[in-house]
Design an enzyme around this catalytic site. Sequence first.
Site, PDB file in Angstrom:
ATOM      1  CB  CYS A  54      41.682  46.305  44.040  1.00  0.00           C
ATOM      2  SG  CYS A  54      42.649  46.878  42.632  1.00  0.00           S
ATOM      3  CB  CYS A  58      37.984  46.605  37.092  1.00  0.00           C
ATOM      4  SG  CYS A  58      39.722  47.109  37.066  1.00  0.00           S
ATOM      5  CB  CYS A  61      36.913  43.545  39.635  1.00  0.00           C
ATOM      6  SG  CYS A  61      38.089  42.538  40.586  1.00  0.00           S
ATOM      7  CB  CYS A  98      48.283  31.812  37.491  1.00  0.00           C
ATOM      8  SG  CYS A  98      48.014  33.560  37.168  1.00  0.00           S
ATOM      9  CB  CYS A 129      51.520  32.628  35.678  1.00  0.00           C
ATOM     10  SG  CYS A 129      50.515  33.986  35.029  1.00  0.00           S
ATOM     11  CB  CYS A 189      49.397  35.488  30.314  1.00  0.00           C
ATOM     12  SG  CYS A 189      47.693  34.961  30.536  1.00  0.00           S
ATOM     13  NE  ARG A 261      45.319  30.127  30.790  1.00  0.00           N
ATOM     14  CZ  ARG A 261      46.062  29.058  31.079  1.00  0.00           C
ATOM     15  NH1 ARG A 261      45.505  27.987  31.599  1.00  0.00           N
ATOM     16  NH2 ARG A 261      47.364  29.074  30.880  1.00  0.00           N
TER      17      ARG A 261
HETATM   18  N1  SAM Z   1      44.773  43.403  39.782  1.00  0.00           N
HETATM   19  C1  SAM Z   1      45.460  42.805  38.696  1.00  0.00           C
HETATM   20  C2  SAM Z   1      44.957  43.273  37.355  1.00  0.00           C
HETATM   21  O1  SAM Z   1      43.852  43.751  37.258  1.00  0.00           O
HETATM   22  O2  SAM Z   1      45.714  43.127  36.394  1.00  0.00           O
HETATM   23  C3  SAM Z   1      45.435  41.284  38.732  1.00  0.00           C
HETATM   24  C4  SAM Z   1      44.194  40.553  39.157  1.00  0.00           C
HETATM   25  S1  SAM Z   1      42.755  40.786  38.111  1.00  0.00           S
HETATM   26  C5  SAM Z   1      41.479  40.104  39.089  1.00  0.00           C
HETATM   27  C6  SAM Z   1      43.037  39.661  36.763  1.00  0.00           C
HETATM   28  C7  SAM Z   1      42.038  39.620  35.644  1.00  0.00           C
HETATM   29  O3  SAM Z   1      40.929  38.840  36.026  1.00  0.00           O
HETATM   30  C8  SAM Z   1      41.417  40.913  35.184  1.00  0.00           C
HETATM   31  O4  SAM Z   1      42.242  41.630  34.330  1.00  0.00           O
HETATM   32  C9  SAM Z   1      40.178  40.431  34.462  1.00  0.00           C
HETATM   33  O5  SAM Z   1      40.445  40.265  33.082  1.00  0.00           O
HETATM   34  C10 SAM Z   1      39.874  39.107  35.127  1.00  0.00           C
HETATM   35  N2  SAM Z   1      38.603  39.185  35.872  1.00  0.00           N
HETATM   36  C11 SAM Z   1      38.411  39.853  37.027  1.00  0.00           C
HETATM   37  N3  SAM Z   1      37.132  39.753  37.439  1.00  0.00           N
HETATM   38  C12 SAM Z   1      36.491  39.004  36.509  1.00  0.00           C
HETATM   39  C13 SAM Z   1      35.134  38.561  36.376  1.00  0.00           C
HETATM   40  N4  SAM Z   1      34.201  38.873  37.269  1.00  0.00           N
HETATM   41  N5  SAM Z   1      34.821  37.801  35.296  1.00  0.00           N
HETATM   42  C14 SAM Z   1      35.776  37.480  34.394  1.00  0.00           C
HETATM   43  N6  SAM Z   1      37.062  37.869  34.473  1.00  0.00           N
HETATM   44  C15 SAM Z   1      37.429  38.633  35.522  1.00  0.00           C
HETATM   45  C1  DTB Z   2      42.401  35.689  33.480  1.00  0.00           C
HETATM   46  O1  DTB Z   2      42.328  36.130  32.318  1.00  0.00           O
HETATM   47  N1  DTB Z   2      41.402  35.187  34.163  1.00  0.00           N
HETATM   48  C2  DTB Z   2      41.788  34.826  35.501  1.00  0.00           C
HETATM   49  C3  DTB Z   2      43.312  35.101  35.482  1.00  0.00           C
HETATM   50  N2  DTB Z   2      43.523  35.683  34.192  1.00  0.00           N
HETATM   51  C4  DTB Z   2      43.947  35.874  36.554  1.00  0.00           C
HETATM   52  C5  DTB Z   2      40.978  35.487  36.556  1.00  0.00           C
HETATM   53  C6  DTB Z   2      39.498  35.235  36.416  1.00  0.00           C
HETATM   54  C7  DTB Z   2      38.820  35.877  37.569  1.00  0.00           C
HETATM   55  C8  DTB Z   2      37.357  35.565  37.608  1.00  0.00           C
HETATM   56  C9  DTB Z   2      36.652  36.234  38.702  1.00  0.00           C
HETATM   57  C10 DTB Z   2      37.126  35.888  40.078  1.00  0.00           C
HETATM   58  O2  DTB Z   2      37.315  34.683  40.410  1.00  0.00           O
HETATM   59  O3  DTB Z   2      37.245  36.801  40.909  1.00  0.00           O
HETATM   60 FE1  SF4 Z   3      41.793  45.566  41.009  1.00  0.00          FE
HETATM   61 FE2  SF4 Z   3      40.022  43.779  40.193  1.00  0.00          FE
HETATM   62 FE3  SF4 Z   3      40.706  45.772  38.593  1.00  0.00          FE
HETATM   63 FE4  SF4 Z   3      42.523  43.815  39.146  1.00  0.00          FE
HETATM   64  S1  SF4 Z   3      40.595  43.595  38.029  1.00  0.00           S
HETATM   65  S2  SF4 Z   3      42.858  46.029  39.104  1.00  0.00           S
HETATM   66  S3  SF4 Z   3      41.909  43.337  41.258  1.00  0.00           S
HETATM   67  S4  SF4 Z   3      39.628  45.972  40.559  1.00  0.00           S
END
Ligand code: SAM
Ligand code: DTB
Ligand code: SF4
Length: 319
Positions: A54, A58, A61, A98, A129, A189, A261
């Site tokens: 990606c 973030c 992530c 989702c 979702c 959401c 949630r």
């Molecule tokens: N790329 C898209 C975005 O960022 O909207 C969708 C996927 S992203 C992984 C979805 C959400 O997962 C993020 O907005 C974040 O709030 C959550 N998330 C990602 N990594 C996480 C982590 N290590 N711990 C907790 N929540 C996480």
């Molecule tokens: C949300 O708020 N939490 C979910 C879902 N929406 C997409 C994602 C959590 C991701 C946790 C880290 C991972 O598994 O990569």
């Molecule tokens: Fe990309 Fe992860 Fe950020 Fe979603 S949360 S935009 S997957 S870097």
Amino acid sequence: MTQLRHDWRLDEVENLFSMPFNDLLFKSHTIHRDNFDPNYVQVSSLLNIKTGACPEDCSYCSQSSKYDTGLEREKLMEVDAVLKQAQEAKDKGATRFCMGAAWRNPTDKSLDKVIPMIQGVKAMGMETCVTLGMLSQQQAFALKEAGLDYYNHNIDTSEENYSNVITTRSFQDRLDTLESVQNADIHVCSGGILGLGEGQTDRASMLRSLANLAQHPDSVPLNLLVPIPGTPFEAIEPPTESEFVRTIAVARIMMPKSVVRLSAGRTEMGEAMQALCFFAGANSIFYGEQLLTTDNPDTDTDQMLFEKLGINRQPLNTH
Ligand code: SAM
Ligand code: DTB
Ligand code: SF4
């Protein structure tokens, strides 16, 4: 009748956070009971349909191309493979499926590939979702047309803390997508993550941004950061348990009809902590062994937890 407010001031929200813990939980639980059956929890299952690489940065992530987290990149899954996983989730009792993609935003071409996934999941009788990053207004309309029920798009943290977490997009970009999703009449959401270096004022500010949207998000995920080795936040100080529970309670008070949630981070939470979150007002979870790229409690453990607490799974379509 519970009045829904969209004019929260920061000092009012901070005052909720500062209440004695028992008073805060009594208040949030009372509001919870006025609006929901307190013994029902909705369960959704997650699937990462496109993993890694990606372009966003973030800091939390596993899927950002900016950090070496050891995650193998994978291209968008085939429809059949996605529907197979959806059927398994349904068989285990999930009522919503989702699908997440590690995109900054979908191209129109990639959106065309996601649409049959949405239609297929919907045809199975589950709610749908997706979380695909930023959307244009046209793309939001196209998703509505495809029958999408929910779009997940988290604001993640406070506007003030945002640039400490993500620099490749702005807080306003997130709000713009949420507006497009609401304009298309798709359920929103949107929530955030606790443990991104924020303080109590940031948590108050984040909840204020959510509650002061034109409509409260229908679903408010509150995630506890899952620390990912290789990311800038791999060793950041987590919030305390009571800070996390307080945030759930304040979300419940401010957005009394939204489903809150208890999202990522449950593998680190004991039974009593999760029970307290449900008491404070959380009424949905992610269910199934995997979140997107990290572990979630196994379904047997969650079944046992629900049995011990006398919690029922929310059946389909009856909020
Ligand atoms: N790329 C898209 C975005 O960022 O909207 C969708 C996927 S992203 C992984 C979805 C959400 O997962 C993020 O907005 C974040 O709030 C959550 N998330 C990602 N990594 C996480 C982590 N290590 N711990 C907790 N929540 C996480
Ligand atoms: C949300 O708020 N939490 C979910 C879902 N929406 C997409 C994602 C959590 C991701 C946790 C880290 C991972 O598994 O990569
Ligand atoms: Fe990309 Fe992860 Fe950020 Fe979603 S949360 S935009 S997957 S870097």
